[in-house]
Design an enzyme around this catalytic site. Sequence first.
Site, mmCIF file in Angstrom:
data_model
loop_
_atom_site.group_PDB
_atom_site.id
_atom_site.type_symbol
_atom_site.label_atom_id
_atom_site.label_comp_id
_atom_site.label_asym_id
_atom_site.label_seq_id
_atom_site.Cartn_x
_atom_site.Cartn_y
_atom_site.Cartn_z
ATOM 1 N N GLU A 79 0.850 -1.199 0.000
ATOM 2 C CA GLU A 79 0.000 0.000 0.000
ATOM 3 C C GLU A 79 0.881 1.242 0.000
ATOM 4 O O GLU A 79 1.947 1.248 0.588
ATOM 5 C CB GLU A 79 -0.948 -0.012 1.205
ATOM 6 C CG GLU A 79 -0.308 -0.204 2.568
ATOM 7 C CD GLU A 79 0.073 1.086 3.269
ATOM 8 O OE1 GLU A 79 -0.270 2.164 2.746
ATOM 9 O OE2 GLU A 79 0.729 1.000 4.321
ATOM 10 N N ASN A 127 9.356 4.632 0.904
ATOM 11 C CA ASN A 127 9.254 5.327 2.199
ATOM 12 C C ASN A 127 10.609 5.888 2.626
ATOM 13 O O ASN A 127 10.696 7.010 3.119
ATOM 14 C CB ASN A 127 8.701 4.388 3.280
ATOM 15 C CG ASN A 127 7.177 4.425 3.328
ATOM 16 O OD1 ASN A 127 6.544 5.098 2.515
ATOM 17 N ND2 ASN A 127 6.587 3.713 4.267
ATOM 18 N N ALA A 167 10.291 21.724 5.164
ATOM 19 C CA ALA A 167 11.098 21.606 6.384
ATOM 20 C C ALA A 167 10.183 21.751 7.597
ATOM 21 O O ALA A 167 9.136 22.393 7.526
ATOM 22 C CB ALA A 167 12.165 22.686 6.401
ATOM 23 N N CYS A 203 4.240 4.830 10.158
ATOM 24 C CA CYS A 203 4.964 4.153 9.073
ATOM 25 C C CYS A 203 6.444 4.510 9.015
ATOM 26 O O CYS A 203 7.294 3.635 9.159
ATOM 27 C CB CYS A 203 4.317 4.479 7.735
ATOM 28 S SG CYS A 203 2.570 4.103 7.703
HETATM 29 C C1 UGA Z 1 3.545 7.507 4.491
HETATM 30 C C2 UGA Z 1 3.716 7.562 2.962
HETATM 31 O O1 UGA Z 1 3.537 8.890 2.484
HETATM 32 C C3 UGA Z 1 2.734 6.623 2.275
HETATM 33 O O2 UGA Z 1 2.985 6.593 0.864
HETATM 34 C C4 UGA Z 1 2.896 5.220 2.845
HETATM 35 O O3 UGA Z 1 2.002 4.308 2.254
HETATM 36 C C5 UGA Z 1 2.654 5.265 4.339
HETATM 37 O O4 UGA Z 1 3.609 6.153 4.946
HETATM 38 C C6 UGA Z 1 2.803 3.861 4.861
HETATM 39 O O5 UGA Z 1 3.915 3.325 4.799
HETATM 40 O O6 UGA Z 1 1.793 3.254 5.212
HETATM 41 P P1 UGA Z 1 1.932 8.745 6.231
HETATM 42 O O7 UGA Z 1 2.881 8.267 7.276
HETATM 43 O O8 UGA Z 1 0.487 8.548 6.446
HETATM 44 O O9 UGA Z 1 2.267 8.061 4.804
HETATM 45 O O10 UGA Z 1 2.122 10.312 6.065
HETATM 46 P P2 UGA Z 1 2.971 11.333 5.175
HETATM 47 O O11 UGA Z 1 2.037 12.286 4.556
HETATM 48 O O12 UGA Z 1 3.895 10.636 4.278
HETATM 49 O O13 UGA Z 1 3.779 12.116 6.297
HETATM 50 C C7 UGA Z 1 4.727 11.446 7.132
HETATM 51 C C8 UGA Z 1 5.432 12.437 7.999
HETATM 52 O O14 UGA Z 1 6.323 13.240 7.241
HETATM 53 C C9 UGA Z 1 4.528 13.422 8.739
HETATM 54 O O15 UGA Z 1 4.950 13.520 10.075
HETATM 55 C C10 UGA Z 1 4.720 14.734 8.007
HETATM 56 O O16 UGA Z 1 4.534 15.853 8.834
HETATM 57 C C11 UGA Z 1 6.167 14.609 7.571
HETATM 58 N N1 UGA Z 1 6.504 15.427 6.377
HETATM 59 C C12 UGA Z 1 5.966 15.145 5.161
HETATM 60 C C13 UGA Z 1 7.416 16.473 6.491
HETATM 61 O O17 UGA Z 1 7.936 16.751 7.596
HETATM 62 N N2 UGA Z 1 7.743 17.198 5.375
HETATM 63 C C14 UGA Z 1 7.219 16.930 4.160
HETATM 64 O O18 UGA Z 1 7.569 17.635 3.186
HETATM 65 C C15 UGA Z 1 6.305 15.880 4.047
#
Ligand code: UGA
Length: 445
Positions: free
Chosen positions: A149, A206, A250, A258
């Site tokens: 996924e 990831n 940032a 995840c």
């Molecule tokens: C992540 C991946 O984006 C999904 O593709 C994957 O399927 C999922 O993990 C999983 O392995 O199940 P998720 O953890 O729900 O999804 O959320 P994200 O939107 O990816 O954000 C993860 C973290 O990164 C958050 O804490 C967010 O604040 C941080 N983030 C994201 C940043 O600090 N900067 C960014 O530019 C983007």
Amino acid sequence: MQESRKIGIVGAGWVGLVTGGCFAELGHNVIVRDIVEERIESLRAGRMPFHEPNLPEMLEKNRERLRYTTAAEELGEADVLFICVQTPPTYSGDADLSYVWNALDDLPRSERRQILVMKSTVPVGTGDKVRAALEARNLSNVGYASNPEFLAEGNAVRDFLNPDRIVIGAFHEEDAVSVEALYSGIEAPIVRTDVQSAEMIKLAANAFLMTRISFINEIANVCEAVGADVVEVARGVGLDHRLGPHFLRAGIGYGGSCFPKDSLALKQLASNSGYHFQLLSAVIEVNELQKRRVIAKLQKHLGKLRGKKVALLGLAFKPGTDDMREAPSLVLASRLLAEGVEVRAWDPVARPTELLKGAQICDSVLEAVTGADAAVIVTEWDDLRTLASDAVRDAMARPLIVDGRNLLDPDETRAAGFAYEGIGRPTSPFEALAQTAEPPPRVQR
Ligand code: UGA
């Protein structure tokens, strides 16, 4: 019109319910099985066990095609079984596959040829082990495919129905064809590959996303030292079509169910195979340090933190979810409490856990900031875009905003009468001094 199949979902967690609901939306009949009785009863009664936008509507709309059960035998009716169980880290950081093995133990014997599909994130090599376990149980008629996924919390329904790609790794061509057919109706490139490569695609994707985050966070830290603005830098870098704009925000680090666990699992997978994945180790370490940088920013403005009041705004690891697993808010709260700070916390949906014991949970932003020496934006909820208001400024003991997600415009926030600290954005040294409780240290000549 595509052929409707009977799909079994093992695990009514976040991945299982999104997968089940979306397959029902695509016209399939879905049986969702979980071992937790209360969860199944809630779902039957139309109650959601967690917050995920659009999912309740999706489940409600397709309720005719969705069945919830605790009885493993009912999965015997399914043509295809999706394993959607959790794979938390063990003490050693490896992925704990015990839920996968339990699911396999519960597998009913079926007359029909079933295909087992792994949606859970698992180490490379799991497919081979499951294959061997099936043989050992005389279930060699059961097919196997890896179909990871790529759902992001808060956006999961949209991600499922509009994916960038669908990855299918199978031991036998016919199984890959059957799994691919389930997705007909969805426009997306299909990556058909071997099982090991499918497993690795998920872990690598990831890891790469996390690498981008830690990279831009380190650039932000350098920006702070040299007076550049990371938001401008990310915009300029992201316009390069070879790099793209995504995951260059940032902030105070990634969290969630995840990234932290998958990075550790990949690091362990590599080291178990004799390889030291140095880059990934650095990505993890940078992320840990990043969460703590807020403390130094608060000290810069407030001097000693003991006895100060700090409002933590946003507890979920990101907006759009109530998930607080590995959220930076937890690290921040416990560090601040250890420094003797009075922590006041607010979130629009996340409910506080044991881990926030000691923090005062507030019902509104205004309540959280009242009397506070600083407000920290921990999660970029939309509600916080208007934080730099007269009401908030007047309610605070000191009008200081530490914007851990670069959500606000620094100039507008300062113009509204706040001292402002973002991540990787230029600050005025005078602003910091003006806010400091203690007098500036004397320079010895
Ligand atoms: C992540 C991946 O984006 C999904 O593709 C994957 O399927 C999922 O993990 C999983 O392995 O199940 P998720 O953890 O729900 O999804 O959320 P994200 O939107 O990816 O954000 C993860 C973290 O990164 C958050 O804490 C967010 O604040 C941080 N983030 C994201 C940043 O600090 N900067 C960014 O530019 C983007």
